[in-house]
Design a protein around this motif. Structure first.
Motif, PDB file in Angstrom:
ATOM      1  N   GLY A   1     -33.232  13.289  -7.372  1.00  0.00           N
ATOM      2  CA  GLY A   1     -33.764  14.290  -8.155  1.00  0.00           C
ATOM      3  C   GLY A   1     -34.580  15.294  -8.045  1.00  0.00           C
ATOM      4  O   GLY A   1     -34.931  16.511  -8.308  1.00  0.00           O
ATOM      5  N   SER A   2     -35.291  15.159  -6.714  1.00  0.00           N
ATOM      6  CA  SER A   2     -36.190  16.040  -6.302  1.00  0.00           C
ATOM      7  C   SER A   2     -35.592  17.129  -5.155  1.00  0.00           C
ATOM      8  O   SER A   2     -36.269  18.128  -5.060  1.00  0.00           O
ATOM      9  CB  SER A   2     -37.268  15.076  -5.233  1.00  0.00           C
ATOM     10  N   THR A   3     -34.434  16.837  -4.513  1.00  0.00           N
ATOM     11  CA  THR A   3     -34.021  17.623  -3.629  1.00  0.00           C
ATOM     12  C   THR A   3     -32.493  18.148  -3.985  1.00  0.00           C
ATOM     13  O   THR A   3     -32.078  19.107  -3.440  1.00  0.00           O
ATOM     14  CB  THR A   3     -33.690  17.064  -2.142  1.00  0.00           C
ATOM     15  N   GLY A   4     -31.993  17.518  -4.884  1.00  0.00           N
ATOM     16  CA  GLY A   4     -30.469  18.049  -5.362  1.00  0.00           C
ATOM     17  C   GLY A   4     -29.651  17.406  -4.195  1.00  0.00           C
ATOM     18  O   GLY A   4     -28.402  17.980  -4.338  1.00  0.00           O
ATOM     19  N   LEU A   5     -29.967  16.637  -3.263  1.00  0.00           N
ATOM     20  CA  LEU A   5     -28.925  16.289  -2.269  1.00  0.00           C
ATOM     21  C   LEU A   5     -28.457  15.149  -2.871  1.00  0.00           C
ATOM     22  O   LEU A   5     -28.789  14.341  -3.715  1.00  0.00           O
ATOM     23  CB  LEU A   5     -29.442  16.003  -0.888  1.00  0.00           C
ATOM     24  N   HIS A   6     -27.069  14.926  -2.266  1.00  0.00           N
ATOM     25  CA  HIS A   6     -26.256  13.802  -2.539  1.00  0.00           C
ATOM     26  C   HIS A   6     -26.142  12.705  -1.410  1.00  0.00           C
ATOM     27  O   HIS A   6     -25.971  13.292  -0.392  1.00  0.00           O
ATOM     28  CB  HIS A   6     -24.792  13.942  -3.068  1.00  0.00           C
TER      29      HIS A   6
END
Length: 320
Positions: A306-311
């Motif tokens: 939720g903080s970086t948008g990375l998966h």
């Protein structure tokens, strides 16, 4: 989890000494396939017993101190995920499981047979346990995996000892007990320092294989699987897969998992897993070439930050 009662019990261990406790050490020997080990009490000198007490108390004091400094955390036991070095996992064994049976036997120490050095017992040694019996408080048991390298009599070379400037051959068995502990039973909790060794100690993989069909049936009841015969065959032939499946079968979310939610993850993360059929006949397809992706999908192992948008594809996780 805070495990407040366990923290209090650990702090109380700081006062253990020779005036308020006695020490018994047992060797555990394998008795047969899928059977609990047999326990044998050691007859020891006071000096050796004090050495074992010191090892036990030092281990418990260090754990208490490390928890107080925040260097170590207590986490709930998850057999299918790797253990991080700063985590000590906490487990309450199921009734009838090997650790539960062993603890029950240790609770009746005077009834255990004395170790007599029988070759069959020595050749099947699995672990040793230090039992601390307190005058006030419940007994504490500390477990350590045993290996054949710890019995010098097994060496093919000559074993000698040096005294008064002279070497002499050792012909009697000599046992080595190191200063490591793999798990400890404290206040109704199994505290696990080294999970891989814990699984070896208490025949976890044998129990996983014993309950393989029950685990598979739980998974199949929750998720319709295409190529299910191949899925079962691959699982039953691999204890690591069964261990992961057993963790999945115990996940609280499993009853609410749907093909629609799985398909959404497959599409969003472009996973090599497909869904076939229409309507009520839809199934998720098991492909042996991508078995670990399939398992991580069932294990909710594709997460987003939720903080970086990375998966991320994760091999282990803890619910908050």
């Amino acid at each position: 989890m805070t495990y407040q009662a366990l923290r209090i019990a650990l702090t109380a261990c700081r006062t253990i000494d020779a005036t308020n406790s006695s020490v018994t050490v047992c060797l555990a020997s394998k008795t047969g396939k899928d059977r609990p080990p047999s326990l044998h009490r050691l007859q020891m000198t006071d000096e050796l017993a004090e050495g074992f007490r010191t090892l036990a108390v030092d281990t418990l004091r260090k754990l208490d101190a490390d928890l107080g400094k925040g260097d170590v955390t207590l986490e709930s036991y998850n057999p299918g995920d790797p253990q991080v070095s700063h985590e000590v996992e906490v487990h309450v064994p199921d009734p009838g499981s090997t650790p539960h049976v062993v603890v029950q036997a240790l609770n009746d120490l005077p009834q255990l047979p004395v170790f007599d050095g029988a070759p069959k017992t020595i050749s099947n040694l699995k672990f040793h346990v230090i039992a601390i019996q307190r005058t006030a408080g419940s007994d504490i048991y500390l477990f350590r995996k045993y290996s054949k390298t710890k019995e010098l009599g097994r060496s093919k070379g000559l074993i000698a000892w040096f005294q008064d400037n002279t070497f002499n051959q050792i012909t009697e068995p000599v046992f080595i007990f190191d200063n490591q502990i793999d798990a400890a039973w404290i206040d109704g909790h199994m505290v696990i320092f080294k999970k891989d060794n814990y699984h070896v100690l208490f025949q976890y993989f044998s129990e996983v294989l014993q309950h393989a069909q029950t685990t598979l049936d739980t998974i199949k009841a929750a998720i319709p699987i295409e190529n299910v015969a191949q899925f079962e065959q691959d699982c039953k032939g691999n204890a690591l897969i069964l261990m992961k499946l057993r963790s999945i079968a115990g996940r609280s979310y499993l009853p609410t998992l749907t093909l629609a939610t799985l398909e959404a993850v497959i599409t969003a993360r472009n996973l090599p897993v497909s869904v076939t059929g229409t309507g009520s006949a839809r199934k998720i397809v098991y492909d042996p070439q991508h078995k670990w992706k399939f398992l991580r999908l069932l294990d909710d192992g594709f997460l987003s930050s939720g903080s970086t948008g990375l998966h991320y594809e994760v091999t282990g996780k803890r619910a908050l």
